[in-house]
Design a protein around this motif. Structure first.
Motif, PDB file in Angstrom:
ATOM      1  N   GLU A 102       0.818  -1.210   0.000  1.00 52.09           N
ATOM      2  CA  GLU A 102       0.000   0.000   0.000  1.00 52.09           C
ATOM      3  C   GLU A 102       0.858   1.269   0.000  1.00 52.09           C
ATOM      4  O   GLU A 102       0.326   2.385  -0.020  1.00 52.09           O
ATOM      5  N   GLY A 103       2.180   1.098   0.029  1.00 55.48           N
ATOM      6  CA  GLY A 103       3.076   2.242  -0.096  1.00 55.48           C
ATOM      7  C   GLY A 103       3.402   2.967   1.188  1.00 55.48           C
ATOM      8  O   GLY A 103       3.851   4.112   1.159  1.00 55.48           O
ATOM      9  N   HIS A 104       3.230   2.312   2.335  1.00 53.46           N
ATOM     10  CA  HIS A 104       3.468   2.985   3.613  1.00 53.46           C
ATOM     11  C   HIS A 104       4.952   3.126   3.943  1.00 53.46           C
ATOM     12  O   HIS A 104       5.313   3.949   4.793  1.00 53.46           O
ATOM     13  N   PHE A 105       5.808   2.341   3.337  1.00 60.10           N
ATOM     14  CA  PHE A 105       7.234   2.359   3.676  1.00 60.10           C
ATOM     15  C   PHE A 105       8.033   1.639   2.595  1.00 60.10           C
ATOM     16  O   PHE A 105       7.475   0.941   1.740  1.00 60.10           O
ATOM     17  N   PHE A 106       9.342   1.824   2.641  1.00 62.20           N
ATOM     18  CA  PHE A 106      10.282   1.017   1.868  1.00 62.20           C
ATOM     19  C   PHE A 106      10.902  -0.003   2.807  1.00 62.20           C
ATOM     20  O   PHE A 106      11.032   0.227   4.017  1.00 62.20           O
ATOM     21  N   LEU A 107      11.331  -1.120   2.267  1.00 63.53           N
ATOM     22  CA  LEU A 107      11.886  -2.182   3.113  1.00 63.53           C
ATOM     23  C   LEU A 107      13.258  -1.824   3.662  1.00 63.53           C
ATOM     24  O   LEU A 107      13.687  -2.375   4.678  1.00 63.53           O
ATOM     25  N   ASN A 108      13.955  -0.905   3.007  1.00 64.07           N
ATOM     26  CA  ASN A 108      15.258  -0.467   3.513  1.00 64.07           C
ATOM     27  C   ASN A 108      15.142   0.726   4.460  1.00 64.07           C
ATOM     28  O   ASN A 108      16.164   1.259   4.917  1.00 64.07           O
ATOM     29  N   ASP A 109      13.926   1.131   4.770  1.00 67.07           N
ATOM     30  CA  ASP A 109      13.741   2.224   5.726  1.00 67.07           C
ATOM     31  C   ASP A 109      14.300   1.841   7.093  1.00 67.07           C
ATOM     32  O   ASP A 109      14.155   0.682   7.538  1.00 67.07           O
ATOM     33  N   PRO A 110      14.898   2.798   7.808  1.00 68.98           N
ATOM     34  CA  PRO A 110      15.310   2.537   9.195  1.00 68.98           C
ATOM     35  C   PRO A 110      14.090   2.351  10.094  1.00 68.98           C
ATOM     36  O   PRO A 110      13.091   3.066   9.967  1.00 68.98           O
ATOM     37  N   LEU A 111      14.180   1.416  10.990  1.00 66.97           N
ATOM     38  CA  LEU A 111      13.095   1.130  11.927  1.00 66.97           C
ATOM     39  C   LEU A 111      12.732   2.358  12.753  1.00 66.97           C
ATOM     40  O   LEU A 111      11.545   2.597  13.036  1.00 66.97           O
ATOM     41  N   HIS A 112      13.733   3.155  13.133  1.00 66.65           N
ATOM     42  CA  HIS A 112      13.452   4.267  14.054  1.00 66.65           C
ATOM     43  C   HIS A 112      12.585   5.363  13.440  1.00 66.65           C
ATOM     44  O   HIS A 112      12.052   6.204  14.164  1.00 66.65           O
ATOM     45  N   LEU A 113      12.410   5.339  12.112  1.00 69.84           N
ATOM     46  CA  LEU A 113      11.494   6.305  11.501  1.00 69.84           C
ATOM     47  C   LEU A 113      10.058   6.065  11.957  1.00 69.84           C
ATOM     48  O   LEU A 113       9.242   6.996  11.985  1.00 69.84           O
ATOM     49  N   TYR A 114       9.743   4.843  12.315  1.00 73.71           N
ATOM     50  CA  TYR A 114       8.376   4.466  12.686  1.00 73.71           C
ATOM     51  C   TYR A 114       8.252   4.164  14.183  1.00 73.71           C
ATOM     52  O   TYR A 114       7.181   4.369  14.760  1.00 73.71           O
ATOM     53  N   LEU A 115       9.346   3.678  14.774  1.00 76.76           N
ATOM     54  CA  LEU A 115       9.387   3.426  16.223  1.00 76.76           C
ATOM     55  C   LEU A 115      10.657   4.085  16.761  1.00 76.76           C
ATOM     56  O   LEU A 115      11.729   3.464  16.813  1.00 76.76           O
ATOM     57  N   PRO A 116      10.585   5.358  17.145  1.00 77.88           N
ATOM     58  CA  PRO A 116      11.770   6.126  17.527  1.00 77.88           C
ATOM     59  C   PRO A 116      12.569   5.526  18.682  1.00 77.88           C
ATOM     60  O   PRO A 116      13.769   5.797  18.810  1.00 77.88           O
ATOM     61  N   GLU A 117      11.919   4.706  19.524  1.00 81.73           N
ATOM     62  CA  GLU A 117      12.623   4.139  20.671  1.00 81.73           C
ATOM     63  C   GLU A 117      13.781   3.234  20.262  1.00 81.73           C
ATOM     64  O   GLU A 117      14.672   2.928  21.073  1.00 81.73           O
ATOM     65  N   ALA A 145      13.601  -4.570   6.497  1.00 84.92           N
ATOM     66  CA  ALA A 145      13.897  -5.856   5.858  1.00 84.92           C
ATOM     67  C   ALA A 145      14.635  -6.784   6.819  1.00 84.92           C
ATOM     68  O   ALA A 145      14.372  -7.988   6.858  1.00 84.92           O
ATOM     69  N   GLN A 146      15.552  -6.236   7.592  1.00 85.35           N
ATOM     70  CA  GLN A 146      16.311  -7.064   8.544  1.00 85.35           C
ATOM     71  C   GLN A 146      15.424  -7.665   9.621  1.00 85.35           C
ATOM     72  O   GLN A 146      15.690  -8.763  10.123  1.00 85.35           O
ATOM     73  N   LEU A 147      14.346  -6.976   9.972  1.00 82.55           N
ATOM     74  CA  LEU A 147      13.406  -7.532  10.951  1.00 82.55           C
ATOM     75  C   LEU A 147      12.794  -8.828  10.429  1.00 82.55           C
ATOM     76  O   LEU A 147      12.607  -9.791  11.184  1.00 82.55           O
ATOM     77  N   MET A 148      12.478  -8.865   9.137  1.00 82.29           N
ATOM     78  CA  MET A 148      11.790 -10.019   8.563  1.00 82.29           C
ATOM     79  C   MET A 148      12.733 -11.183   8.271  1.00 82.29           C
ATOM     80  O   MET A 148      12.300 -12.335   8.199  1.00 82.29           O
ATOM     81  N   SER A 149      14.023 -10.897   8.107  1.00 81.22           N
ATOM     82  CA  SER A 149      14.984 -11.962   7.779  1.00 81.22           C
ATOM     83  C   SER A 149      15.810 -12.400   8.984  1.00 81.22           C
ATOM     84  O   SER A 149      16.704 -13.234   8.865  1.00 81.22           O
ATOM     85  N   HIS A 150      15.546 -11.845  10.154  1.00 81.32           N
ATOM     86  CA  HIS A 150      16.266 -12.173  11.394  1.00 81.32           C
ATOM     87  C   HIS A 150      17.760 -11.853  11.300  1.00 81.32           C
ATOM     88  O   HIS A 150      18.590 -12.542  11.897  1.00 81.32           O
TER      89      HIS A 150
END
Length: 400
Positions: A102-117, A145-150
């Motif tokens: 749906e276009g909410h993010f790219f898979l290479n986006d840093p996690l902290h953009l969505y969860l700043p903690e 992407a790293q979250l999904m591939s462990h």
């Protein structure tokens, strides 16, 4: 009358045999498969199992063997419900990829953009020493992407290091009212390695569950019901069971010090669960899970409804571990392990097969080359890959 009944039975057997022949599975060899697991049950190694196999779009094998509770000796039935533990992970990953489409993010986006903690997450300098051995900052941001591939550097708390012990204590032995609180605690726990430098089995699908909540505005239970379980017809899959479903819940078993099968002291709570996790926590049946698996086998489409693009499924089932997954002949995609070099596995199978399992010895695999989905359900702790490997072996030996 007897002759007519016998003729009808013979015709049904012939049609069944013909159906198996058209799907290139040997009925005699499938009988061998059932005989193997019945023998394991008879020897007291397993309480009971349900297996379900689809080939070329047809249900070619279904069996319910043994009992669902060794104390009551209640026979196992095909509609019984299991706590599927980590078989939750492929489902939550699929849901997350629906939001990607749906276009909410790219898979290479840093996690902290969505969860700043997670911007200030810290890595243990020595996993064996944990926090006491000192912590260091991230060398690079954690990506989605790293979250999904462990490969992000997180732990699941299942190992023997001090980091693992801190993680299991902080995530699972400390009460959390919801997934937001659990994930917030996860951000404060030490990581076992730097992002992208190792494959380490983790609870990162919990982070995916929290991201679904943040992005969609719905908790994971609501999102999964609306986007996957309801449309697919997975009527017995969810985080809590009603009274009728609870009657079909299979009892968890374990082994005593002598190796004898016994009822586990702690049974999984089937109601009142409020942590809608991604790493575990779902209940399901073999039939329900086969609906999800057959949709993925079919390139993201099922019965005229598209859940994912076929290109998304293709991406998810490619190895994304950069060779870090240590199981020979296999890599890890997004939510699934993937066979990418059959010769290196030294086992029956097909390249391109994707699969995973659950901590109470539930297993599934999806083989696009053979157009095959297979589900194995039992409830035994601790986890062992022994029956997972035997399950695949006994299914593939029936392929003609």
């Amino acid at each position: 009358m007897i002759q007519k009944t016998l003729s009808t039975l013979l015709l049904a057997l012939f049609i069944s045999y013909l159906g198996l022949a058209q799907t290139n599975l040997s009925p005699e060899r499938l009988a061998r498969y059932d005989a193997y697991f019945q023998n394991e049950i008879d020897q007291g190694k397993l309480p009971g199992v349900i297996t379900l196999v689809y080939k070329n779009g047809e249900k070619v094998h279904e069996s319910a063997l043994g009992v669902s509770n060794i104390s009551t000796q209640a026979p196992m039935k095909s509609d019984q419900i299991f706590y599927i533990q980590s078989m939750t992970k492929p489902i939550i990953t699929t849901a997350f990829m629906m939001l990607y489409e749906e276009g909410h993010f790219f898979l290479n986006d840093p996690l902290h953009l969505y969860l700043p903690e997670f911007k200030d997450a810290k890595v243990a300098k020595d996993p064996e020493l944990g926090s006491e051995g000192g912590l260091e900052p991230l060398k690079s941001p954690i990506t989605l992407a790293q979250l999904m591939s462990h490969t992000a550097g997180f732990s699941h708390g299942l190992g023997s290091s001090k980091v693992d012990k801190e993680v299991i204590e902080g995530l699972y032995y400390t009460p959390h009212p919801d997934i937001a609180t659990r994930v917030s605690a996860y951000a404060k726990l030490p990581m076992i390695g730097q992002p992208g430098e190792q494959w380490y089995y983790s609870a990162t699908p919990d982070i995916l569950a929290r991201l679904i909540e943040v992005i969609s505005g719905k908790n994971p239970a609501e999102f999964l019901q609306e986007r996957l379980f309801g449309p697919l017809g997975m009527k017995d899959t969810g985080y809590n069971l009603n009274d009728e479903q609870n009657q079909r819940m299979v009892t968890l078993h374990t082994y005593n010090e002598q190796g004898k099968l016994i009822i586990a002291e702690r049974q999984t709570p089937t109601s009142g669960n409020t942590v809608f996790a991604g790493a575990n926590a779902l209940f399901s049946t073999a039939h329900d899970y086969s609906l999800f698996a057959r949709m993925m086998l079919n390139g993201g489409e099922w019965e005229g409804k598209r859940y994912l693009s076929s290109k998304t499924v293709e991406l998810m089932t490619l190895p994304h571990d950069d060779g870090l997954f240590l199981d020979p002949g296999k890599g890890f995609g997004f939510g699934f392990a993937v066979i990418d070099d059959l010769a290196d596995t030294n086992a029956l199978g097909s390249e391109g097969t994707f699969y995973w399992s659950g901590a109470f010895c539930t297993y599934f695999f999806i083989d696009p080359k053979e157009d095959l989905v297979a589900i194995f359900m039992t409830q035994v702790s601790p986890f062992s890959s022994y029956y997972e490997n035997r399950f695949r072996q006994m299914i593939y030996q029936a392929v003609e």
